[in-house]
Design an enzyme around this catalytic site. Structure first.
Site: not given
Ligand code: PMP
Length: 366
Positions: A107, A177, A201
């Protein structure tokens, strides 16, 4: 106990993830007639007094839960955290050309790749040599004092690596994040310039992100920033510049109420620590049958990846667990193996059931 009239599994999904039954029951009860209006919350006008109250209530609850000081604005923005990967540099460069990023997994990498469209990204540290199983010691990081901000991923959802401390970055705004661990422990908000998190989440529905941003960072968006995603505009309009994802905002408010009813983020932190410790103990005491390769001090409390001796057993584990009502245990597609996500809504009994299943599985196939 009365028998339930519906079937519910233990859902270990990394997201969209389990939502507490009490919250879903409330949604069901209110779906046709919200607050005696004779309409669903999805059908009401987003500029009506009722909706404005809902929006304000959600913000107040989040402020109470995380003790967010007045000089921070709370925004509910459409789109997941992947949108924020771009929106953060669009808003926070403030005339600067470089931003620092800590690369601790899949991520962080995605955030880096998006930011690189807007600025020069300085990767201050990276754990790719360890295959994303650790966090390099801060003494080895190469932070740039002229960076617009320092970005890191507090919990890597796929790799299962979590910060247990807040990085020290001097006067440069710290951006985090917290998509997969927000509301799982108290946060010292004043250490941050900005925190963002996708909702699906620990906060309920997909398609919405929460942004907590220090007021002095507003008002510097790049000219090409979509107006909806100019943080200052969003703040001025209390996140209702355009039509917001109203149902998701309603649900996120119910999730905040639920966390409050459980006793708040301190209690969530205690529960998370207990649940994660149990599962890691089961893995570590399996004599190598189950393996988690993350360095112990950086292990995530939220997402626990592990593997079995071979991939055939991994697949069989996932299938048999599902038959036992323990679902969504397949690891992230880029990581493989198994992953159990233990967000706030996963009851301790769910973790106990998983551990009992793992011990039984090992006896049969180990
Ligand atoms: N950052 C993290 C730490 C994530 O776990 C995720 C999704 N699993 C995201 C960003 C991206 O989120 P989204 O798919 O809602 O754009």
């Amino acid at each position: 106990m009365a028998k339930k009239s519906f079937y519910r599994v233990y859902n270990f999904s990394a997201g969209p993830a389990a939502i507490p039954e009490a919250v879903l029951e409330r949604v069901r009860d209110e779906l046709l007639d919200w607050r005696g209006l004779g309409m669903s919350v999805m059908e009401i006008n987003h500029r009506s007094a009722d909706y404005l109250e809902l929006n304000q209530h959600a913000e107040i609850l989040l402020r109470q839960l995380l003790l967010i000081p007045e000089q921070y604005r709370v925004l509910f923005l459409p789109g997941g955290a992947s949108v924020q990967f771009s929106v953060v540099p669009m808003n926070l460069l403030r005339g600067k050309t470089t931003a620092d990023y800590l690369n601790t997994g899949i991520w962080s990498r995605q955030a880096i790749d998006e930011a690189a469209h807007y600025c020069r990204v300085n990767i201050a540290t990276s754990n790719d040599e360890s295959h994303f199983t650790t966090i390099p010691d801060p003494s080895s990081w190469h932070l740039n004092s002229d960076a617009a901000y320092v970005h890191y991923t507090d919990n890597e959802t796929a790799g299962g690596v979590e910060f247990s401390w807040v990085p020290e970055v001097g006067d440069v705004p710290l951006v985090s994040d917290m998509s997969s661990n927000i509301l799982s422990r108290p946060i010292e908000i004043t250490r941050f310039g900005l925190i963002y998190a996708t909702a699906q989440k620990n906060m309920g529905p997909a398609g919405l992100s929460v942004v907590i941003v220090r007021e002095d960072l507003l008002g510097h968006a790049l000219p090409a920033t979509p107006t909806v995603y100019d943080y200052r505009t969003a703040a001025l309009h209390h996140s209702i510049y355009n039509t917001p994802p109203t149902f998701s905002c309603y649900l996120i408010g119910l999730m905040f109420e639920w966390v409050q009813q459980q006793g708040g983020v301190r209690i969530m932190a205690e529960c998370s620590a207990r649940k994660a410790a149990k599962l890691y103990r089961c893995i570590d005491e399996s004599g190598g049958f189950y393996k988690n390769s993350v360095e112990v001090m950086h292990r995530s409390r939220m997402n626990i990846p592990f593997s079995l001796p071979d991939q055939v057993l991994d697949a069989s584990f996932v299938a048999k667990a599902a038959e036992a009502g323990l679902v969504n245990l397949r690891g992230h597609r880029l990581v493989g193996g198994i992953r159990a996500s233990l967000y706030n809504a996963m009851p301790e009994e769910g973790v106990d059931a998983l551990i009992a299943f793992m011990q039984d599985f090992q006896q049969r196939y180990g």
